[in-house]
Design an enzyme around this catalytic site. Sequence first.
Site, PDB file in Angstrom:
ATOM      1  N   PHE A  91       0.806  -1.218   0.000  1.00  0.00           N
ATOM      2  CA  PHE A  91       0.000   0.000   0.000  1.00  0.00           C
ATOM      3  C   PHE A  91       0.840   1.270   0.000  1.00  0.00           C
ATOM      4  O   PHE A  91       0.383   2.315  -0.436  1.00  0.00           O
ATOM      5  CB  PHE A  91      -0.937   0.021   1.215  1.00  0.00           C
ATOM      6  CG  PHE A  91      -0.252   0.305   2.535  1.00  0.00           C
ATOM      7  CD1 PHE A  91      -0.002   1.607   2.954  1.00  0.00           C
ATOM      8  CD2 PHE A  91       0.152  -0.732   3.361  1.00  0.00           C
ATOM      9  CE1 PHE A  91       0.637   1.869   4.159  1.00  0.00           C
ATOM     10  CE2 PHE A  91       0.783  -0.483   4.566  1.00  0.00           C
ATOM     11  CZ  PHE A  91       1.031   0.825   4.963  1.00  0.00           C
ATOM     12  N   GLU A 114      -5.091  -3.791  -1.968  1.00  0.00           N
ATOM     13  CA  GLU A 114      -6.506  -3.430  -2.018  1.00  0.00           C
ATOM     14  C   GLU A 114      -6.797  -2.152  -1.244  1.00  0.00           C
ATOM     15  O   GLU A 114      -7.876  -1.580  -1.373  1.00  0.00           O
ATOM     16  CB  GLU A 114      -7.371  -4.584  -1.499  1.00  0.00           C
ATOM     17  CG  GLU A 114      -7.153  -4.981  -0.059  1.00  0.00           C
ATOM     18  CD  GLU A 114      -6.024  -5.980   0.135  1.00  0.00           C
ATOM     19  OE1 GLU A 114      -6.051  -6.697   1.162  1.00  0.00           O
ATOM     20  OE2 GLU A 114      -5.108  -6.051  -0.713  1.00  0.00           O
ATOM     21  N   ARG A 115      -5.820  -1.672  -0.444  1.00  0.00           N
ATOM     22  CA  ARG A 115      -6.021  -0.405   0.271  1.00  0.00           C
ATOM     23  C   ARG A 115      -5.805   0.794  -0.649  1.00  0.00           C
ATOM     24  O   ARG A 115      -6.425   1.838  -0.472  1.00  0.00           O
ATOM     25  CB  ARG A 115      -5.053  -0.306   1.449  1.00  0.00           C
ATOM     26  CG  ARG A 115      -5.202  -1.364   2.513  1.00  0.00           C
ATOM     27  CD  ARG A 115      -4.157  -1.147   3.591  1.00  0.00           C
ATOM     28  NE  ARG A 115      -4.090  -2.248   4.543  1.00  0.00           N
ATOM     29  CZ  ARG A 115      -3.162  -2.352   5.482  1.00  0.00           C
ATOM     30  NH1 ARG A 115      -2.233  -1.430   5.593  1.00  0.00           N
ATOM     31  NH2 ARG A 115      -3.159  -3.379   6.329  1.00  0.00           N
ATOM     32  N   CYS A 173       9.634   1.275   4.042  1.00  0.00           N
ATOM     33  CA  CYS A 173      10.521   0.198   4.489  1.00  0.00           C
ATOM     34  C   CYS A 173      11.956   0.682   4.625  1.00  0.00           C
ATOM     35  O   CYS A 173      12.793  -0.011   5.212  1.00  0.00           O
ATOM     36  CB  CYS A 173      10.447  -0.992   3.541  1.00  0.00           C
ATOM     37  SG  CYS A 173      11.166  -0.692   1.921  1.00  0.00           S
ATOM     38  N   GLU A 185       9.025  -3.689  13.662  1.00  0.00           N
ATOM     39  CA  GLU A 185       8.877  -2.633  12.663  1.00  0.00           C
ATOM     40  C   GLU A 185       7.575  -1.896  12.969  1.00  0.00           C
ATOM     41  O   GLU A 185       6.486  -2.428  12.764  1.00  0.00           O
ATOM     42  CB  GLU A 185       8.841  -3.204  11.251  1.00  0.00           C
ATOM     43  CG  GLU A 185       8.740  -2.128  10.189  1.00  0.00           C
ATOM     44  CD  GLU A 185       8.676  -2.679   8.775  1.00  0.00           C
ATOM     45  OE1 GLU A 185       9.144  -2.002   7.853  1.00  0.00           O
ATOM     46  OE2 GLU A 185       8.153  -3.805   8.603  1.00  0.00           O
TER      47      GLU A 185
END
Length: 503
Positions: free
Chosen positions: A153, A180-181, A285, A387
């Site tokens: 996303f 899908e977000r 990330c 994370e």
Amino acid sequence: MKVIGHLINGALTHNDDSGAGFRLQDVTNPSTNEVLGKVSLASKATVEEAIAAAETAYPAWRNTPTAKRVRIMYRLRDLLEQNADKICELITLEHGKVLNDAMGELQRGIENIEYVCSAPEMLKGEHSKNVGPAIDSWSEFQPLGVCAGITPFNFPAMVPLWMWPMAIACGNTFILKPSERTPSSALFIAELGIEAGIPAGVLNVVNGDKEAVDTILTDKRIQAVSFVGSTPIAEYVYTTGTAHGKRVQAFGGAKNHAIVMPDADLDNAVAALMGAAYGSCGERCMAISVAVAVGNDTADTLVEKLKEQIATLKVGDGMDNQNDMGPLVTSAHLEKVQGLIATGVEEGAKLVIDGRNLRTPGLEQGNYLGACLFDHVKPEMIIHSSEIFGPVLCIMRVETMQEAMDIIDRHEYGNGTCLFTRDGEAARYFSDNIKVGMVGINVPLPVPVAHHSFGGWKRSLFGDLHAYGPDSVRFYTKRKTITQRWPASGVREGAQFSFPSNG
């Protein structure tokens, strides 16, 4: 209300809307939690239809000259630039990142397209004449067949552009499964690809959830899968995909540390850390989420300067470029990050700045969290091992650079790291010895440019090949070596029973 469907065999379709299994999921604006539309979640049958279209298109596309494939990429680059404002608006509406940040994401994707345009050079084989008596040998790079990408996303435009442009330039056909977000920008870019000249079936997009993912991972017609997401899902994708005979690269999570040395230019280091920790609300990330200060004096000064800068941060709707940071992507993710902050307090870390106190007038229903700053974080704390994927920066205190490096090397993730220093010897030692895949020296987000490759170490990457750059050519092709001899006419030769050599 808008329904976001799929792109199969060159046409937009909702496909499942007449079946009993038709499923829709809300797509929301994280700044307000207003429902923007609904995304159709593909059934197994819908994904299989897309795979069939890709398989049918593959033979002709495989034999299309590389130069012709690349001309489509040139046109796509132009269309991306012409539609940049619309693409960035779609990104911001669904993800929440500030428009300027979305534009930076798209530009990185365009740079990857520009690299893909050199495919004719990268796909050249090697040739050797007379490797033996009248024997020639050469190698060539051939496409794999139908490939797939499953994307996250947080970079809904850039990460798909890591994958399918190189895959199809190499002669493969492709199935993209975006998050899908945040589905709209990836689907719109794929439509631009069709407008640029990609033939029907060569590029397909299916929106969906685990049902779509599992179909991709298990269908024998798909030869390779690229994935970006969290480490638990990356490991699942890798083990499932490889168990079904696929080539897989699966990029997982990260916990990126910056070491701040006593000799560092602290003003510049703080400016860099602000963007690296809080840009895109920490949903990267490659975000720096831990700053390891060498020496208490360094740490004290670092914390004071960060406090001053955090006080100036502007947090609000990403559609306003005056803001530095937008909301988190969903209310569920906001709750998760808030829970981890509470855990850090319970574990004994000092919460210097508590972003949970943020107020956003007029946007009270949005997923907003202000910048958070922890001090005195220890290696064993959950806020260090996990994370967080939010606007949370942890300060750790050590006595030496080696102690800081040991903390980084012991962590399960090895995606990115950086060192702030003026000492060239320290920088060389750090970059040579740290067990992390992407290293910056006074560069907090060492994301490689398009003509290098992106990838971490340890549990940040499952698979052997990195994303985009030279590794992407190797991932989306297989080498074939041909050895050829044409005996002279009329010459009879006896059988040779020893292993052939040039001895």
